[in-house]
Write an enzyme that holds these catalytic residues in place. Structure first.
Site: not given
Ligand code: AMP
Length: 179
Positions: A62, A99
């Site tokens: 995205r 995770e």
């Molecule tokens: P993080 O690395 O934990 O910051 O996760 C960010 C990435 O995971 C981004 O590319 C988001 O598109 C996706 N992502 C994580 N959590 C969500 C969520 N609750 N809803 C949509 N996309 C998420």
């Protein structure tokens, strides 16, 4: 942080996707709305309009849609960061923790010139693990980070604080509590 209520209303929330307990923030409904898309792109680019930006780096997938449009607004080029094995030329990779387990993202080794000022773009920041790996790839490539810009922040997961600890100024348009 600015909180744009009209943009918030265009984001669809899907409970328990892709796993029980996750509230998936689906921006495809915002992307499909002409006024919403224009406003999101303008607002994401705005804090960086008076800065010198040599390139926007967008994170698969995205971040590509948003990053391309933001690069056009800022009149600079666009550079993709992709999941391992997707880029056709020589790459450098960065591992990050999920995770469950680890993942790797990559950038072309010659994509960023030494000293370039780079803006990082993705749709959402949660734990900040993905954005932190992108920061490391840009820095290892010789670039300087101007900032990071997102549509959605999930502040309870601490991603923006994590970027702050790396000295990155980050912006988001909307925040949602919880996961
Ligand atoms: P993080 O690395 O934990 O910051 O996760 C960010 C990435 O995971 C981004 O590319 C988001 O598109 C996706 N992502 C994580 N959590 C969500 C969520 N609750 N809803 C949509 N996309 C998420």
């Amino acid at each position: 942080m600015q909180h744009l209520k009209d943009l918030e209303d265009l984001i669809r929330t899907i409970p328990d996707y892709p796993r029980p307990g996750i509230m998936f923030r689906d921006i495809t409904t915002l992307l499909a709305d002409p006024k919403g898309l224009k406003k999101a792109i303008k607002s994401m680019a705005k804090p960086f309009e008076d800065e010198k930006v040599d390139a926007v780096v967008g994170i698969e997938a995205r971040g590509f849609i948003l990053g391309g449009a933001i690069a056009d607004r800022l009149e600079c080029g666009f550079i993709p960061i992709r999941k391992k094995g997707k880029l056709p030329w020589k790459t450098i990779g960065q591992e990050y923790t999920l995770e469950y387990g680890v993942d790797v993202i990559e950038i072309h080794e010659d994509a960023i010139e030494k000293g370039w000022r780079v803006l990082i773009v993705d749709d959402l920041i949660a734990t900040g693990g993905t954005a932190e790996a992108a920061v490391k790839l840009v820095r290892r490539s010789g670039g300087t980070i101007v900032g990071a810009t997102f549509i959605v922040d999930l502040p309870d997961l601490g991603g923006m604080k994590r970027l702050g600890a790396l000295d990155i100024q980050s912006h988001a348009l909307v925040a949602f509590g919880g996961h």
